[in-house]
Scaffold this active site. Structure first.
Site, PDB file in Angstrom:
ATOM      1  N   LYS A  13       0.821  -1.217   0.000  1.00  0.00           N
ATOM      2  CA  LYS A  13       0.000   0.000   0.000  1.00  0.00           C
ATOM      3  C   LYS A  13       0.854   1.264   0.000  1.00  0.00           C
ATOM      4  CE  LYS A  13      -2.328  -0.840   3.823  1.00  0.00           C
ATOM      5  NZ  LYS A  13      -1.802  -2.143   4.267  1.00  0.00           N
ATOM      6  N   ARG A  88     -10.304   0.845   7.707  1.00  0.00           N
ATOM      7  CA  ARG A  88      -9.829  -0.501   7.993  1.00  0.00           C
ATOM      8  C   ARG A  88     -10.946  -1.355   8.575  1.00  0.00           C
ATOM      9  NH1 ARG A  88      -3.984   0.592   8.111  1.00  0.00           N
ATOM     10  NH2 ARG A  88      -2.819  -1.299   8.538  1.00  0.00           N
ATOM     11  N   ARG A 127      11.180  -6.277   5.021  1.00  0.00           N
ATOM     12  CA  ARG A 127      11.065  -4.841   5.284  1.00  0.00           C
ATOM     13  C   ARG A 127      11.572  -4.508   6.685  1.00  0.00           C
ATOM     14  NH1 ARG A 127       5.067  -2.480   4.992  1.00  0.00           N
ATOM     15  NH2 ARG A 127       4.813  -3.482   7.000  1.00  0.00           N
ATOM     16  N   ARG A 133      10.740  -1.046  11.520  1.00  0.00           N
ATOM     17  CA  ARG A 133       9.463  -0.728  12.162  1.00  0.00           C
ATOM     18  C   ARG A 133       9.232  -1.677  13.333  1.00  0.00           C
ATOM     19  NH1 ARG A 133       4.370  -0.019   8.151  1.00  0.00           N
ATOM     20  NH2 ARG A 133       3.301  -0.993   9.911  1.00  0.00           N
ATOM     21  N   ARG A 144      -1.549  -8.569  13.138  1.00  0.00           N
ATOM     22  CA  ARG A 144      -2.017  -7.620  12.114  1.00  0.00           C
ATOM     23  C   ARG A 144      -2.753  -8.346  10.995  1.00  0.00           C
ATOM     24  NH1 ARG A 144       3.436  -5.003  10.954  1.00  0.00           N
ATOM     25  NH2 ARG A 144       2.381  -3.860   9.303  1.00  0.00           N
TER      26      ARG A 144
HETATM   27  P1  AMP Z   1       0.057   0.608   8.525  1.00  0.00           P
HETATM   28  O1  AMP Z   1       1.276   1.457   8.403  1.00  0.00           O
HETATM   29  O2  AMP Z   1      -1.031   0.994   7.577  1.00  0.00           O
HETATM   30  O3  AMP Z   1       0.373  -0.859   8.493  1.00  0.00           O
HETATM   31  O4  AMP Z   1      -0.543   0.891   9.985  1.00  0.00           O
HETATM   32  C1  AMP Z   1       0.223   0.658  11.162  1.00  0.00           C
HETATM   33  C2  AMP Z   1      -0.680   0.588  12.393  1.00  0.00           C
HETATM   34  O5  AMP Z   1      -1.392   1.821  12.560  1.00  0.00           O
HETATM   35  C3  AMP Z   1      -1.774  -0.469  12.353  1.00  0.00           C
HETATM   36  O6  AMP Z   1      -1.290  -1.757  12.726  1.00  0.00           O
HETATM   37  C4  AMP Z   1      -2.765   0.098  13.369  1.00  0.00           C
HETATM   38  O7  AMP Z   1      -2.301  -0.103  14.698  1.00  0.00           O
HETATM   39  C5  AMP Z   1      -2.705   1.577  13.070  1.00  0.00           C
HETATM   40  N1  AMP Z   1      -3.678   1.979  12.019  1.00  0.00           N
HETATM   41  C6  AMP Z   1      -3.389   2.363  10.743  1.00  0.00           C
HETATM   42  N2  AMP Z   1      -4.515   2.667  10.074  1.00  0.00           N
HETATM   43  C7  AMP Z   1      -5.544   2.478  10.947  1.00  0.00           C
HETATM   44  C8  AMP Z   1      -6.961   2.616  10.850  1.00  0.00           C
HETATM   45  N3  AMP Z   1      -7.559   3.007   9.714  1.00  0.00           N
HETATM   46  N4  AMP Z   1      -7.701   2.321  11.948  1.00  0.00           N
HETATM   47  C9  AMP Z   1      -7.128   1.949  13.098  1.00  0.00           C
HETATM   48  N5  AMP Z   1      -5.801   1.778  13.255  1.00  0.00           N
HETATM   49  C10 AMP Z   1      -5.004   2.047  12.189  1.00  0.00           C
END
Ligand code: AMP
Length: 188
Positions: A13, A88, A127, A133, A144
């Protein structure tokens, strides 16, 4: 144009979001990046969500909606947005739609980046070595992926029912994925 990118962790993404935003001159809004910036700056919001993110759980709807929707509405008012990582869950999608509808800021297309589990796992662990991260360790990644299956994957049917969904094969090289997305959007 307003575009949503949805997909499990490791589906690309962030990478595709950057590329598409540049190609289409859209504002790239990445939910995870905005949250990580809050954590890094140790803001009250960042302190509240740090542990949830560390575990790989979703942060509360009100938090992510409050953080993102003003930016979404502003971007839609300009040249449009490329939103990755939000919504999400169907609950988030319904709430966001309510807020976006009157402003004419609802998505025009939704891209679902699809890839097999073993490919996702391999990519995330690779990654982790590069980006470091803290939520890219094996245990958090399993959570996740579970959260994606439980909360996020119902969005696929939600957007298919609304005629907005394009499923793209994310298990190809980055350029091929970008081309497939552009084709789905009718711009290549
Ligand atoms: P990502 O970088 O998109 O993988 O997001 C990292 C983390 O941010 C996720 O594992 C969630 O803890 C939080 N997060 C990101 N987007 C959302 C969302 N739309 N709703 C709730 N938590 C989110």
């Amino acid at each position: 144009m307003n575009v949503l990118l949805i997909g499990p962790p490791g589906s690309g993404k962030g990478t595709q979001g950057d590329r598409l935003a540049e190609r289409l001159d859209l504002e790239h809004l990445a939910a995870g990046d905005l949250l990580r910036a809050e954590v890094e700056q140790e803001t009250p919001l960042g302190k509240r969500v740090k542990d949830m993110m560390q575990r790989g759980d979703l942060v509360p709807d009100a938090v992510i909606i409050g953080l993102l929707m003003p930016r979404v509405l502003a971007a839609a008012d300009a040249n449009g947005y490329l939103l990755d990582g939000f919504p999400r869950s169907v609950e988030q999608a319904v709430e966001a739609r309510k807020l976006a509808e009157t402003a004419g800021a609802t998505p025009d297309a939704v891209i679902y980046l699809d890839a097999p589990r073993d490919v996702l796992m391999r990519r995330i662990l690779a990654r982790a070595e590069v980006e470091g991260r803290s939520d890219d360790n094996e245990e958090t990644v399993q959570n996740r992926l579970r959260v994606f299956d439980d909360a996020t994957s119902p969005l696929v049917d939600y957007y298919r029912d609304r005629g907005l969904l394009h499923v793209v094969n994310a298990d190809q090289d980055e350029n091929a994925v970008t081309e497939e997305i552009l084709k789905a959007l009718g711009v290549s």
